[in-house]
Write a protein that holds these residues in place. Structure first.
Motif, PDB file in Angstrom:
ATOM      1  N   UNK A  34     -10.230  -2.266  -0.528  1.00  0.00           N
ATOM      2  CA  UNK A  34      -9.946  -2.050  -1.937  1.00  0.00           C
ATOM      3  C   UNK A  34      -8.855  -3.003  -2.386  1.00  0.00           C
ATOM      4  N   UNK A  35      -9.093  -3.732  -3.468  1.00  0.00           N
ATOM      5  CA  UNK A  35      -8.114  -4.665  -4.018  1.00  0.00           C
ATOM      6  C   UNK A  35      -7.785  -4.214  -5.437  1.00  0.00           C
ATOM      7  N   UNK A  36      -6.495  -4.070  -5.715  1.00  0.00           N
ATOM      8  CA  UNK A  36      -6.044  -3.609  -7.025  1.00  0.00           C
ATOM      9  C   UNK A  36      -5.024  -4.603  -7.561  1.00  0.00           C
ATOM     10  N   UNK A  54       2.596   0.777   3.478  1.00  0.00           N
ATOM     11  CA  UNK A  54       2.700   2.197   3.785  1.00  0.00           C
ATOM     12  C   UNK A  54       1.335   2.759   4.170  1.00  0.00           C
ATOM     13  N   UNK A  55       1.366   3.796   4.990  1.00  0.00           N
ATOM     14  CA  UNK A  55       0.164   4.582   5.291  1.00  0.00           C
ATOM     15  C   UNK A  55       0.298   5.915   4.571  1.00  0.00           C
ATOM     16  N   UNK A  56      -0.703   6.282   3.771  1.00  0.00           N
ATOM     17  CA  UNK A  56      -0.561   7.433   2.889  1.00  0.00           C
ATOM     18  C   UNK A  56      -1.897   8.153   2.746  1.00  0.00           C
ATOM     19  N   UNK A 104      -3.625  -4.231  -1.463  1.00  0.00           N
ATOM     20  CA  UNK A 104      -4.794  -4.222  -0.594  1.00  0.00           C
ATOM     21  C   UNK A 104      -4.847  -2.858   0.089  1.00  0.00           C
ATOM     22  N   UNK A 105      -5.955  -2.135  -0.086  1.00  0.00           N
ATOM     23  CA  UNK A 105      -6.112  -0.797   0.483  1.00  0.00           C
ATOM     24  C   UNK A 105      -7.145  -0.841   1.615  1.00  0.00           C
ATOM     25  N   UNK A 106      -6.718  -0.371   2.796  1.00  0.00           N
ATOM     26  CA  UNK A 106      -7.593  -0.348   3.970  1.00  0.00           C
ATOM     27  C   UNK A 106      -7.767   1.090   4.444  1.00  0.00           C
ATOM     28  N   UNK A 107      -9.016   1.508   4.582  1.00  0.00           N
ATOM     29  CA  UNK A 107      -9.313   2.881   5.026  1.00  0.00           C
ATOM     30  C   UNK A 107      -9.003   3.003   6.521  1.00  0.00           C
ATOM     31  N   UNK A 145      -4.136   2.502   4.359  1.00  0.00           N
ATOM     32  CA  UNK A 145      -2.983   1.615   4.540  1.00  0.00           C
ATOM     33  C   UNK A 145      -2.894   0.723   3.307  1.00  0.00           C
ATOM     34  N   UNK A 146      -1.741   0.743   2.647  1.00  0.00           N
ATOM     35  CA  UNK A 146      -1.558   0.005   1.405  1.00  0.00           C
ATOM     36  C   UNK A 146      -0.557  -1.120   1.642  1.00  0.00           C
ATOM     37  N   UNK A 147      -0.976  -2.348   1.360  1.00  0.00           N
ATOM     38  CA  UNK A 147      -0.091  -3.518   1.412  1.00  0.00           C
ATOM     39  C   UNK A 147       0.063  -4.036  -0.006  1.00  0.00           C
ATOM     40  N   UNK A 148       1.299  -4.011  -0.520  1.00  0.00           N
ATOM     41  CA  UNK A 148       1.556  -4.371  -1.917  1.00  0.00           C
ATOM     42  C   UNK A 148       2.447  -5.612  -1.967  1.00  0.00           C
TER      43      UNK A 148
END
Length: 728
Positions: free
Chosen positions: A382-384, A444-446, A478-481, A459-462
């Protein structure tokens, strides 16, 4: 005196305001008085033979059933108010009294006397509702609410009174109200209070000094409270306007500063009146156009910028003037098509105000982002892309697949506002917010939630995106499941925990085998040797054989118990439970130590009711008592007769088993933290491995109990086992 006629009783039943009825033991009506017509609208014949339970409100059925059951065993009882279905008026509240005449052959039933109390119940409910409203209004009012008696002393205050003044209820109640008034305004406050006692209301501003010594300004309203036509108290509402007044002063100061600020705006800005004439232009606008500021004031904008009637700027200006709605848009500058301007046009003082910036460079950056977006749209993650405030501007298809939210649903929203949920860790959420605030890269992992409500780990990398001057433009996330990864980690933790528990069980069973079998085996070996030496005809020979048989029986019982526990463990079941007679099992433990107790001339006092029985694991109870008795013998004092007291008491919580000795004892301050740890010993001169108490505590907790210890050096020790009565 003559008996009253049947017609008299019939007339009495027909005109009674109460409903009289007769039911059988199952609650079926056998007779109803004519007053049922006026009370519930039924003819008596309609209900005869029917069950009263068919007409009781579902929520009141348990009360009715319980009352019917109780009246069968009593002569008379009062039934709590219940709702009875009326023929025409819905549900009616009835107060009933039931009298058992089943034993009377003339009646052979339960006589009920019922009265319609619907209006009373509803009135009480309405009263309770009004009282609840008043209490809620008083306690939850955002301002300070209080009451003062005629002598000027506080009677009640709400919670916000304490917040505003800093004085607690304890410090305020029964204190004079002048305690909180600023001394130089005491006379004004007293006059206002006296005026209210005459029946007038008072409303004005007044200063107080709070508990911290700070001056605060309140908007105070005082109202008279009448009781029997006389003012008996004063009710007050005080709103803290300290900050409001300070804000008003700040607004005046800021208005002056704003006037100076507008003049110093670095971006073009101008204002037009209803005739489209310039009323204000700033220096940035004059510099952009290349004219002196005096050139514009009073001139019509369309005369200055000729030929722009077909532009979006022209139509939007007229739209704002007609609708008073602000408009935002971009358009190429009419006099220079290479420039793209971003306009903000809003209504202002009967005209409009125009602010714009040159967005040419930003548009170029946006185009670069669009290229990056094309690449991002092809990735499975996921890309935001968010703006500088954290609101979503773009998401890729991977985001939609991951979350279930479409692009249109996500645009303009902050990700945390619709992705986080109940199980999202608040501390992690706070770190994410801090990461955005600091404008630095973070990861962060959330826990997030999909649109369907399904929970997943991500896992979110901002990364923040800044322009050449260091100003923040966008964020890219970048959101990784990582749901499967988290599941694997959880499974690993569970496996580790299960392995630890398995090893602990093995340790317990091994110790039980080595300790619980030791006494009967030792006894059997000793007795078998003795039997060889005795003459078969000697009386001691039969006695030795009996004791040998007892030891072997005890050995067989321990083996059976251990096998039962091992079977339950191997089948992944809970510990097997059975009825256990406490007196019997404690006696079995004492029998296994009979030789040692006799040798030491011990005084054993056993106080256990022979009927005490509980459902528990027999092997664990035996092992627990065995270890406690063994410890008492092992650590007896050498300078006095050994005393052992075992008692069992029962209360509403279960059983309390106490094992008390007068042995060496322990200093609890020194050993408290290590008492039940494995391989810890506190009497080095006495033989032992330091595992007995560890096993005792483990087994007590395994059967759902607790253990407490009281001990003192050279005084002795008491162990108390707190065991539940039902599920131990």
């Amino acid at each position: 005196m003559s008996l009253l006629s049947p017609s008299f009783y019939k007339h009495l039943l027909s005109n009674s305001t109460d409903l009289l009825s007769v039911m059988d033991e199952n609650g079926k009506f056998r007779f109803l008085g004519d007053s049922i017509r006026s009370i519930l609208g039924y003819d008596p014949e309609e209900l005869v033979g029917k069950s009263v339970l068919d007409f009781i409100h579902a929520e009141d059925l348990p009360i009715a059933l319980d009352s019917l059951r109780k009246v069968l065993g009593e002569d008379k009882m009062q039934v709590p108010p219940i709702r009875f279905k009326s023929k025409h008026k819905g549900w009616r509240w009835l107060s009933c009294t039931g009298t058992n005449f089943l034993h009377d052959p003339d009646i052979a039933g339960i006589i009920t006397n019922s009265r319609d109390i619907t209006e009373t119940v509803e009135a009480e409910s309405e009263k309770d509702l009004h009282q609840a409203y008043y209490i809620s209004l008083f306690q939850e009012h955002p301002d300070a609410v209080f009451s003062i008696d005629r002598n000027g002393y506080f009677r009640t205050i709400n919670k916000n009174f304490a917040i505003i003044t800093g004085y607690s209820a304890k410090e305020t109640l029964h204190q004079h109200f002048l305690k909180v008034i600023q001394p130089d305004e005491a006379a004004i406050a007293k006059a206002a209070f006296d005026l209210t006692l005459t029946g007038e209301t008072f409303s004005n501003e007044i200063r107080i000094r709070d508990a911290r010594g700070n001056k605060r300004l309140l908007n105070l309203s005082l109202l008279p409270v009448y009781i029997n036509g006389r003012v008996e108290a004063v009710q007050g509402i005080a709103k803290d306007i300290t900050e409001l007044k300070r804000s008003q002063r700040l607004i005046k100061e800021q208005a002056k500063q704003l006037s100076n600020l507008v003049e110093s705006i670095t971006e073009p800005f101008f204002a037009l009146n209803s005739e489209w004439r310039f009323t204000y232009v700033n220096k940035a606008f004059c510099s952009f156009v290349g004219e002196n500021c005096d050139y514009f004031i009073g001139r019509i904008v369309w005369d200055v910028f000729k030929g722009i009637e077909s532009s979006k700027f022209y139509s939007k200006c007229h739209e704002v003037a007609e609708t008073n709605n602000t408009q935002y848009f971009e358009e190429n500058y009419a006099l220079n098509k290479d420039l793209t301007l971003r306009f903000s046009i809003f209504p202002s003082d009967g005209g409009i105000a125009v602010h714009f910036i040159d967005s040419t460079a930003q548009i170029a950056i946006q185009r670069e982002l669009e290229k990056l977006s094309l690449v991002a749209s092809k990735t499975s993650n996921g890309v935001v892309i968010m703006d500088a405030t954290g609101k979503i501007e773009w998401v890729n298809d991977g985001f939609t697949r991951l979350t279930g939210f479409g692009k249109e649903e996500a645009l303009g929203k902050i990700p945390s506002s619709f992705l986080q949920g109940r199980d999202t860790d608040p501390l992690t959420s706070l770190r994410v917010a801090e990461g955005y605030k600091n404008q630095r890269y973070f990861s962060e992992e959330i826990v997030n939630y999909r649109k369907c409500g399904e929970k997943y780990w991500v896992k979110v990398d901002v990364s923040p995106i800044k322009n050449a001057t260091g100003d923040l433009i966008n964020y890219i996330a970048i959101q990784t499941d990582i749901t499967e990864k988290k599941k694997a980690e959880a499974n690993q933790l569970k496996l580790t925990d299960d392995l630890y528990k398995h090893n602990l069980n093995l340790q317990q069973f091994t110790y039980m085998v080595s300790h619980n079998l030791r006494a009967p085996v030792a006894n059997a070996l000793g007795l078998s040797g003795l039997v060889k030496k005795l003459d078969k005809e000697a009386p001691q020979f039969a006695t030795a054989l009996d004791k040998l048989h007892t030891s072997i029986s005890q050995l067989d019982g321990v083996i059976k118990d251990i096998n039962s526990i091992l079977s339950a463990r191997d089948a992944d079941k809970s510990l097997p439970r059975e009825p256990v007679n406490l007196n019997k099992i404690i006696q079995e433990v004492l029998d296994s130590f009979v030789d040692e107790l006799d040798e030491k001339e011990a005084s054993v006092n056993l106080q256990v009711d022979g009927s005490f029985e509980m459902t528990s694991n027999r092997a664990y109870l035996y092992s627990i008592m065995y270890n406690l008795v063994s410890n008492a013998i092992k650590y007896k004092a050498t300078n006095r007769q050994f005393e052992l007291n075992i008692s069992v008491i029962k209360d509403e919580r279960g059983f309390v088993i106490s094992v008390t000795d007068n042995g060496l004892g322990m200093d609890m301050q020194l050993v408290q933290s290590q008492l039940f740890q494995l391989y810890k010993r506190f009497h080095p001169n006495t033989h032992g491995k330091g595992v007995g108490l560890f096993l005792v505590k483990t087994q007590v907790e395994a059967i759902g109990g607790k253990i407490e210890v009281e001990s003192a050096p050279d005084k002795g020790t008491t162990f108390k086992l707190l065991l539940g009565a039902k599920h131990v």
